[in-house]
Write a protein that holds these residues in place. Structure first.
Motif, short mmCIF file in Angstrom:
data_model
loop_
_atom_site.label_atom_id
_atom_site.label_comp_id
_atom_site.label_asym_id
_atom_site.label_seq_id
_atom_site.Cartn_x
_atom_site.Cartn_y
_atom_site.Cartn_z
N SER A 112 -2.52 -5.72 8.61
CA SER A 112 -3.57 -5.27 7.69
C SER A 112 -3.13 -5.52 6.25
O SER A 112 -1.93 -5.67 5.96
CB SER A 112 -3.87 -3.79 7.90
N PHE A 113 -4.10 -5.59 5.35
CA PHE A 113 -3.80 -5.79 3.93
C PHE A 113 -4.54 -4.75 3.09
O PHE A 113 -5.77 -4.64 3.16
CB PHE A 113 -4.20 -7.20 3.48
N ASP A 114 -3.78 -3.97 2.34
CA ASP A 114 -4.35 -3.00 1.41
C ASP A 114 -3.78 -3.30 0.04
O ASP A 114 -2.59 -3.13 -0.22
CB ASP A 114 -3.98 -1.57 1.84
N VAL A 115 -4.63 -3.78 -0.86
CA VAL A 115 -4.16 -4.21 -2.17
C VAL A 115 -3.49 -3.08 -2.95
O VAL A 115 -2.59 -3.32 -3.77
CB VAL A 115 -5.33 -4.81 -2.99
N LYS A 116 -3.86 -1.82 -2.69
CA LYS A 116 -3.29 -0.69 -3.42
C LYS A 116 -1.81 -0.47 -3.11
O LYS A 116 -1.12 0.21 -3.85
CB LYS A 116 -4.08 0.58 -3.11
N GLU A 117 -1.35 -1.06 -1.98
CA GLU A 117 0.06 -0.94 -1.65
C GLU A 117 0.93 -1.90 -2.45
O GLU A 117 2.16 -1.82 -2.40
CB GLU A 117 0.25 -1.22 -0.15
N THR A 139 -6.55 -12.08 7.29
CA THR A 139 -5.21 -11.79 7.79
C THR A 139 -4.95 -12.39 9.17
O THR A 139 -3.81 -12.35 9.66
CB THR A 139 -4.99 -10.27 7.85
N HIS A 300 3.13 4.06 -6.86
CA HIS A 300 2.17 4.92 -6.16
C HIS A 300 1.54 5.94 -7.11
O HIS A 300 1.05 6.98 -6.67
CB HIS A 300 2.86 5.65 -5.00
N ASN A 303 -1.75 7.71 -6.40
CA ASN A 303 -1.82 8.68 -5.30
C ASN A 303 -1.56 10.11 -5.75
O ASN A 303 -1.76 11.05 -4.97
CB ASN A 303 -0.80 8.31 -4.22
#
Length: 392
Positions: A112-117, A139, A300, A303
């Protein structure tokens, strides 16, 4: 004729008698009035002007004291910086900023790809910045996918940056910790290059350096050591397992000592809990340097539900807490965050991190963390090198 003269004389005498009687009556009437009332009447104009002047003068002196007292009583428990911070919530003048942004990212096919990471971001006012993407990442298919990431705050200000996402069959593990950093600079070279009349050279340590022989460290020419006392990590307060040995043995070797707090607080309430924990652990230990506040989880930051003003309030709260216990405080940070996050309005001393042979930072700082790849006798592995600048 004589009779006429006598008559006129008698009339004059009679008239004088009548005038005297009238005068006696008037004087008697005045004599019956009260002395104070007579004084007041006889000096009415002068007394009134004098009293008026005195009254105005006293009121003018008393009025500022009365107003100041009322202001102090009305807001004794409201810190000034909180009032300013609240008013600033109404004015959003700046666009959101990328605190950390990975321009190139590689992920394994099928993941999976989460740009926020792969980025950290913040706004001066908005605590929940909108993130939007232009472009897409498949992906399931190997390839490189260019995307544009845009941050937008509630006021409509936006910031954009480009990212290349590579989907690959194999991804190398580039993760590592401070214990895996290889030394590249000896302390003897450090002395040669940076020891001057206005500088003092030292190191900072934590559990990553393991057991330290401070007698050897001192003999190598080191003058001071900044020791991690503990911190807040993933919501848990902790004590650095080497803190007690480090501070005891460093002092015994004749080194000057200071401490730093690894911070991850997301609110003033958390800072207050950290202060209680840290100060209890410190237990009045004498220090030679300000206690450093080291907040580093900017990847982060989003968050934590904070804006830039909030994290500065956390630092202000930390400083106030240590100062109430007789210590002083300083801010530890790298150039990027000193320029985009920290306002340091008070201001407090800055321990600036910039791993370079010559720093480009133009702000004020009292100590420079020059390298994290130093080598010194008495420590196995890499250690941070620091340059302290003497006051003129």
């Amino acid at each position: 004729m004589i009779n006429d003269i006598v008559k006129r004389i008698l009339l004059i005498i009679f008239g004088l008698l009548l005038l005297g009687t009238a005068t006696l009556i008037i004087v008697s009437s005045l004599a019956g009035k009260h002395d104070d009332e007579a004084f007041y009447d006889s000096s009415l104009f002068v007394a009134s002007v004098g009293d008026a002047e005195a009254t105005v003068t006293e009121a003018t002196k008393a009025e500022p004291d009365t107003e100041e007292t009322k202001v102090e009583e009305a807001t004794p428990d409201t810190p000034k910086y909180e009032e300013v911070a609240d008013s600033s919530e109404l004015i959003d003048t700046d666009a959101p900023v990328f605190l950390i942004f990975q321009k190139s990212v590689t992920i394994k096919v099928g993941s999976s790809f989460d740009v926020k990471e792969h980025m950290g971001y913040a706004d001066d006012v908005d605590r929940d910045v909108d993130v939007s993407l232009s472009g897409s990442v498949d992906t399931s298919t190997v390839g490189t996918y260019p995307i544009t990431v845009t941050l937008t705050d509630d006021a409509g200000h936006s910031t954009s940056s480009s990212m290349d996402v590579t989907v690959s069959d194999s991804v190398s593990d580039s993760s590592g910790g401070g214990e895996n950093t290889k030394p590249t600079e000896s302390f003897s070279d450090f002395i040669t290059n940076y020891k001057e009349d206005n500088t003092v050279l030292g190191i900072d340590v934590s559990r990553w350096q393991g057991t330290v022989d401070y007698n050897k460290v001192k003999a190598a020419g080191c003058d001071f050591v900044i020791i991690r006392i503990g911190g807040l990590d993933d919501g848990e307060l902790y004590t650095d397992k080497c803190y007690r040995d480090n501070i005891k043995n460093a002092k015994a070797a004749g080194l000057k000592v200071g401490i730093y707090w690894h911070a991850e607080e997301g609110s003033i309430q958390e800072v207050e809990k950290s202060l209680d924990y840290m100060l209890d652990l410190l237990d009045g230990e004498e220090l030679d340097f300000p206690i450093a506040y080291d907040w580093e989880d900017f990847m982060h930051f989003q968050n934590y539900g904070m804006n830039i003003r909030d994290i500065n309030d956390c630092f202000d709260t930390f400083c106030k807490g240590v100062e109430e216990e007789g210590y002083s405080a300083c801010l530890y940070s790298s150039i990027n965050f000193l320029e985009h996050v920290w306002t340091n309005d008070k201001p407090h001393p800055v321990w600036m991190a910039n791993y370079a042979s010559k720093t480009s930072y133009t702000g004020d700082y009292y100590m420079w963390q020059h390298s994290n790849t130093g080598s010194i006798d008495g420590i196995s592995g890499a250690v941070d090198f620091n340059i302290l600048y003497k006051e003129d």
